[in-house]
Scaffold this active site. Structure first.
Site, PDB file in Angstrom:
ATOM      1  N   LYS A 125     -36.209  52.653 -43.974  1.00  0.00           N
ATOM      2  CA  LYS A 125     -35.403  51.987 -44.905  1.00  0.00           C
ATOM      3  C   LYS A 125     -35.852  51.490 -45.947  1.00  0.00           C
ATOM      4  CE  LYS A 125     -32.818  50.090 -40.637  1.00  0.00           C
ATOM      5  NZ  LYS A 125     -32.728  48.919 -40.039  1.00  0.00           N
ATOM      6  N   HIS A 128     -36.753  46.254 -49.645  1.00  0.00           N
ATOM      7  CA  HIS A 128     -35.820  45.440 -50.375  1.00  0.00           C
ATOM      8  C   HIS A 128     -36.494  44.128 -51.048  1.00  0.00           C
ATOM      9  CE1 HIS A 128     -34.856  42.709 -47.348  1.00  0.00           C
ATOM     10  NE2 HIS A 128     -34.552  43.540 -46.618  1.00  0.00           N
ATOM     11  N   HIS A 131     -38.557  41.774 -48.971  1.00  0.00           N
ATOM     12  CA  HIS A 131     -39.966  42.211 -48.443  1.00  0.00           C
ATOM     13  C   HIS A 131     -40.867  41.979 -49.445  1.00  0.00           C
ATOM     14  CE1 HIS A 131     -37.853  45.307 -45.577  1.00  0.00           C
ATOM     15  NE2 HIS A 131     -38.389  44.422 -44.698  1.00  0.00           N
TER      16      HIS A 131
HETATM   17  N1  ARG Z   1     -40.164  44.550 -39.239  1.00  0.00           N
HETATM   18  C1  ARG Z   1     -39.468  43.041 -39.266  1.00  0.00           C
HETATM   19  C2  ARG Z   1     -38.569  42.983 -40.244  1.00  0.00           C
HETATM   20  O1  ARG Z   1     -38.406  43.810 -41.298  1.00  0.00           O
HETATM   21  C3  ARG Z   1     -40.608  42.109 -39.346  1.00  0.00           C
HETATM   22  C4  ARG Z   1     -41.623  42.222 -38.678  1.00  0.00           C
HETATM   23  C5  ARG Z   1     -42.402  40.848 -38.589  1.00  0.00           C
HETATM   24  N2  ARG Z   1     -43.689  40.754 -37.805  1.00  0.00           N
HETATM   25  C6  ARG Z   1     -43.623  40.638 -36.572  1.00  0.00           C
HETATM   26  N3  ARG Z   1     -44.997  40.553 -35.921  1.00  0.00           N
HETATM   27  N4  ARG Z   1     -42.701  40.553 -35.746  1.00  0.00           N
HETATM   28  O2  ARG Z   1     -37.471  42.369 -39.931  1.00  0.00           O
END
Ligand code: ARG
Length: 564
Positions: A125, A128, A131
């Site tokens: 993905k 963005h 992030h």
């Molecule tokens: N990949 C997830 C997202 O983009 C965030 C992950 C956050 N970290 C975790 N340990 N859950 O929404």
């Protein structure tokens, strides 16, 4: 000299209060006429049953003269302390010039491992603008912890597992274009993923296909694994470009897929402790005593979920790093999720769950664009950063057309401007994207601080680095003293930023230094100083200021430029 310490040590001889408490109460007054440190007597008023003004008067008398201070005054309910200016300036400027890039650092956290998880983007993905928020807050916290002697471990918990990869595999097999995937991998993966959702709306059977392919992937089926690996490699290559642009590093990329084979052990333990409950076919841990919904461990179809992987990750991190703190820089809409997983581990009997901290942050909003991946109209971070560079180059072309390495400067200043805007305010606040504001050379911006630095550099190039004879008693102006005072607050700012997990405190500090420097620069003509020694001393102050700006910017992930 430890001024607060001297104040506390002497005050505690006369009052019934711990030295540490006094030290914490000592303030930095907002105006120069109120001194450099102040002790408020309100708290004592209660225990001594006496008016705070009276207490301030009495204590001032009892204190007499103190080492390092030239004046002590009672002012209303405060005792104001004025440092002996010459000694103070000498001490601070020399300290900065001696310690250089280590000015501000301490060894306080030596021997302690602190995990900072940031970025954690989803592969396949687009990366963005949201992030960027986690990435830059985390990058800064990582540096801040390291600067105080902690051993920070930067983890990028990649979103690289889950049913969406089953969907993506199906979608790519049906509508994918190999050439497009090689050329613009994220765009192509996004395209087929969006198409999948469009088609699935018309034909819900596709969702079963997605689940089927994810199951095949989980079971290690060759074709699915091969495709997934390809998606992941291509994504990471794209992400890497961004990490290079942003100058961000990680120590580990152990993401969700890494915990595939580590979940069963946790689930077994939860079950053996009698915490696993059945709810509508799903397996959950009830958290009703906390008034929050249960933590889902396994869905009704037996599949594990996001939370299960986070539980496995917590145990893995504890075992691998024996962390002092385990920090998650993740958007605030995941607060409940982290409450659920942390509480589950606590309920399993592990007190270290309390050392796991969710560091939430707000949204990034464009006044006129939306940011959804499903619909496809998303702002790609790479495009945004490139735009920042182009716009900055235009500004430089106007302001300084003969500058030599324009491209490189525009990169550092343009990307720096965006990062600075992200880290300028308290992280809970939303960011409303505004190009004009963040790229301006005036106001509280990255370019303003970087420009101040470049200005200082040009002074040193013209007048020398102040390495000859110096005499700090020559620095008699209010502006010089205020600037040194600002520089002296660096470590305090870092400590507060660390305590509150708030990089904005360091960002603000760099703005304060730039402002104090410009006041000094605008009121004092360095090249026309009364004599060579005064000029040298002022140049030493310029040099120290630049060092502090550089150190401060470094902690929030910005680089300086010598000219712009
Ligand atoms: N990949 C997830 C997202 O983009 C965030 C992950 C956050 N970290 C975790 N340990 N859950 O929404």
């Amino acid at each position: 000299m430890e001024y607060k310490n001297i104040i506390a040590e002497n005050l505690c001889k006369h009052i019934d209060m711990e030295k540490e408490t006094i030290e914490r109460l000592v303030e930095n007054p907002p105006k120069p006429e109120m001194g450099d440190f102040a002790f408020p007597c309100f708290q004592l008023a209660k225990s001594m049953k006496k008016a705070p003004n009276m207490i301030a008067q009495d204590l001032k008398g009892l204190l007499g003269n103190l080492d390092g201070f030239e004046k002590i005054e009672a002012f209303g309910p405060y005792i104001n302390f004025f440092v002996a200016k010459n000694d103070f300036m000498k001490e601070i400027i020399e300290k900065v010039l001696n310690e250089k890039e280590n000015y501000g650092s301490t060894k306080e956290g030596v021997g302690k491992n602190v995990i900072v998880e940031y970025c954690s983007a989803n592969i396949a993905k687009p990366f963005h603008v949201g992030h960027l928020y986690t990435t830059m807050i985390g990058n800064s916290l990582y540096k801040i912890f390291n600067s105080q002697g902690y051993n920070a471990i930067g983890i990028n918990h990649l979103g690289d597992w889950g049913t969406q990869f089953g969907k993506l595999i199906y979608a790519y097999n049906h509508w994918g274009d190999e050439k497009a995937l090689e050329e613009e991998p994220i765009k192509e993966m996004l395209r087929v993923y969006v198409k999948f959702h469009d088609e699935a709306e018309k034909n819900p059977v596709l969702d079963d296909e997605g689940r089927k392919h994810f199951k095949l992937l989980e079971d290690g089926n060759e074709e699915e694994v091969k495709l997934w690996t390809k998606f992941k490699d291509l994504s990471l290559k794209e992400f890497d470009k961004l990490f290079n642009m942003l100058n961000v590093k990680f120590d580990s990329f152990a993401g969700e897929s890494f915990y595939q084979d580590k979940m069963d052990a946790v689930i077994d333990e939860i079950e053996s402790k009698g915490l696993l409950t059945e709810s509508n076919g799903a397996k959950v841990v009830m958290l009703e005593e906390l008034n929050i919904p249960p933590c889902i461990i396994k869905k009704a179809d037996g599949a594990t979920i996001y939370a299960t992987r986070d539980l496995a990750a917590m145990f893995y991190r504890k075992k691998t790093y024996d962390f002092y703190k385990n920090i998650y820089v993740v958007a605030k809409d995941q607060s409940l999720h982290f409450k659920q997983v942390f509480s589950t581990v606590k309920k399993m009997g592990y007190d270290w769950a309390d050392d796991c901290i969710h560091v939430p942050f707000g949204l990034v909003r464009f006044p006129d664009k939306k940011l959804s991946t499903r619909k496809g109209d998303v702002v790609f971070l790479e495009d945004l950063l490139n735009e920042a560079v182009v716009k900055t180059e235009e500004i430089i072309n106007e302001k300084n057309p003969t500058l030599e390495n324009k491209k490189e400067v525009a990169k550092k200043v343009g990307i720096g401007a965006v990062v600075f805007a992200y880290l300028k305010n308290s992280r809970e606040r939303d960011i409303i994207f505004d190009w004009d504001e963040m790229l301006s050379f005036e106001g509280e911006t990255g370019p303003y601080v970087q420009y101040t630095y470049a200005r200082g550099k040009s002074i040193l190039r013209k007048l020398g680095e102040g390495t000859g004879e110096v005499d700090y008693s020559k620095l008699v102006s209010e502006e010089e003293f205020e600037l040194v005072k600002t520089l002296s607050g660096f470590n305090n700012s870092i400590k507060q930023a660390l305590d509150k997990l708030q990089p904005s405190i360091v960002t603000r500090f760099t703005i304060d230094v730039a402002k104090a420097f410009n006041k000094f620069y605008n009121s004092i003509n360095i090249s026309n100083s009364e004599d060579e020694v005064t000029k040298n001393t002022r140049l030493a102050l310029v040099k120290a200021t630049l060092q502090v700006i550089e150190n401060g910017l470094h902690l929030i992930g910005l680089e300086t430029v010598d000219e712009m």
